[in-house]
Design an enzyme around this catalytic site. Structure first.
Site, PDB file in Angstrom:
ATOM      1  N   ARG A 174      37.087  50.016  46.157  1.00  0.00           N
ATOM      2  CA  ARG A 174      37.312  48.777  46.906  1.00  0.00           C
ATOM      3  C   ARG A 174      37.405  49.028  48.406  1.00  0.00           C
ATOM      4  NH1 ARG A 174      41.257  45.573  42.663  1.00  0.00           N
ATOM      5  NH2 ARG A 174      39.599  44.288  41.795  1.00  0.00           N
ATOM      6  N   GLY A 216      37.223  45.340  35.583  1.00  0.00           N
ATOM      7  CA  GLY A 216      37.729  46.631  36.023  1.00  0.00           C
ATOM      8  C   GLY A 216      37.429  47.742  35.041  1.00  0.00           C
ATOM      9  N   GLY A 246      39.104  39.624  37.551  1.00  0.00           N
ATOM     10  CA  GLY A 246      39.488  38.240  37.247  1.00  0.00           C
ATOM     11  C   GLY A 246      38.614  37.228  37.965  1.00  0.00           C
TER      12      GLY A 246
END
Ligand code: ADP
Ligand code: MG
Length: 404
Positions: free
Chosen positions: A39, A358, A381
């Site tokens: 990320r 994930g 999500g």
């Protein structure tokens, strides 16, 4: 949905300007070390664009789930250090995310400097979408770049709240490059998929993904089901599932889904089973009708892999969420690995594949094929909500733009 993107802004107008950036730097930490910096790396393109244009960048992110108060376990300090390494420039870490210390730090920034504020969730106002907290950030600058796709499904002060606050002061709230990329790949798959369009859904539960199944079914040519989710469908077919993970309260919805889907929905034809889903378990491959009362299903079997791989090979658009089995254990990883390879090969041949989730991202990494997949979403999500057709507050709040 066409939102203005940071690359739509004239770079000349960015020099010396204070730009607020919300990124998703929510990385896994183990003993204060980043165990997966995906990320952080995904946030680099936007930061490079802004710093090279001479903007003064104020970076906000959450990390983990602190309970609305400072907790050293969730400090972004290690992220500031990694970011500095990756950007190859110093990143000023501000040990507060609001208040006078932030203002002072921001005032001292020079052109091209980056300041990373401490975890926004150290303030209860972030998740509560407190307008005052959002306004305190908005007072720092007149351009907000939201690059936090992974947090876009939540209306928080540092996401949609900040966008609204900046717009209320006459400024602009635009999508960052990562946010734009996520929306483009996921959006194109849903809106104008090149066909055949194949979706692969797996993972632990139907419950979290039933809306995704519902939204995808009318759009796809094939829906391949794997993971523990398949077990609930087996039960709906009246098959023995032994000690497998089954959601009894979803059997009915699974039955209805099977009726509606017809031949577009494919279930595993065989399974890898064991008495225990554990490292070192003795496994057997059985047809799905031969699962015993003491068996637990841990993976899709080889015949299923072959059927699914053929569908994937023929696909031009692929959306994948959720592993096919308990891929964390070698004995139950082969189904997921086989799908990962099939998807990567399809991409080599020009298909577009978007992968969300994930655990799914970890699985393709483990299979060593992540680089060959068109787009691995950073938002678990958020990507699921998007695929289910839900509006994402963090995106909705952005300024409209001309880009498609
Ligand atoms: P993602 O994070 O990609 O959205 P999920 O969180 O929905 O995926 O599901 C991932 C989990 O599902 C993994 O931890 C995996 O072990 C589990 N899983 C997959 N197949 C099975 C199965 N047959 N039985 C139990 N758990 C399973
Ligand atoms: Mg997961």
């Amino acid at each position: 949905m066409s939102k203005k993107i940071v690359s739509d802004i004239d770079p000349a107008s960015l020099a010396g300007r204070t730009v607020l950036v919300r990124a998703d730097l929510n990385v896994p930490l183990a003993d204060g070390r980043i165990s997966d910096d995906r990320r952080v790396r995904a946030s680099l393109p936007t930061l490079r664009l802004l710093t090279s244009a001479g903007a003064r960048v104020v970076l906000l992110s959450h990390l983990g789930r602190p309970k609305g108060a400072p907790d050293p376990k969730y400090s972004l300090k290690p992220v500031a250090d990694r970011l500095a390494e990756l950007l190859n420039r110093s990143v000023r870490f501000v040990p507060e995310s609001a208040g006078p210390a932030v203002r002072t730090a921001v005032e001292s920034l020079s052109e091209g400097d980056v300041a990373l504020l401490e975890n926004t969730r150290f303030h209860p106002g972030d998740t509560a979408n407190d307008p005052e907290l959002a306004a305190s950030w908005a007072a720092l600058g007149d351009l907000f770049v939201n690059d936090a796709f992974g947090a876009a499904h939540r209306a928080h002060a540092s996401t949609s709240g900040l966008a609204e606050a900046v717009k209320a002061r006459g400024g602009e709230a635009v999508a960052g490059l990562l946010m734009a990329r996520e929306l483009r790949f996921l959006g194109e798959a849903l809106e104008r998929p090149e066909r055949p369009f194949v979706a692969i859904l797996g993972g632990a539960k139907i419950s979290g993904k039933i809306d995704v199944i519902g939204a995808l079914l009318p759009r796809v040519d094939r829906l391949l089901i794997g993971g523990a989710m398949a077990n609930t469908f087996f039960k709906a077919l009246g098959l023995e599932t032994g000690g497998s993970l089954v959601e009894d309260d979803r059997v009915e919805v699974a039955r209805r889904t099977l009726q509606e889907a017809g031949e577009r929905l494919l279930l595993p034809v065989d399974c890898v089973v064991a008495a225990e889903i554990a490292e070192g378990s003795t496994t057997r491959v059985v047809e799905r009708s031969q699962v015993g009362a003491d068996d637990r299903i841990g993976d899709v079997g080889p015949a299923t892999r072959e059927v699914y791989a053929k569908e994937i090979a023929a696909a031009r658009t692929i959306v994948w969420n959720g592993p096919m089995g308990v891929f964390e254990i070698d004995a139950f990883a082969e189904g997921t690995t086989a799908m990962a390879r099939a998807v990567a090969t399809a991409c080599d041949g020009g298909a577009t594949a978007v992968l969300g989730g994930g655990d799914s991202a970890a699985a393709v990494d483990r299979a060593g094929v992540a680089d060959r997949i068109t787009h691995v979403s950073t938002g678990g999500g958020a990507s699921l909500e998007f695929l289910a057709g839900a509006a994402l507050p963090g995106v909705e709040a952005l300024t409209e733009g001309s880009a498609a």
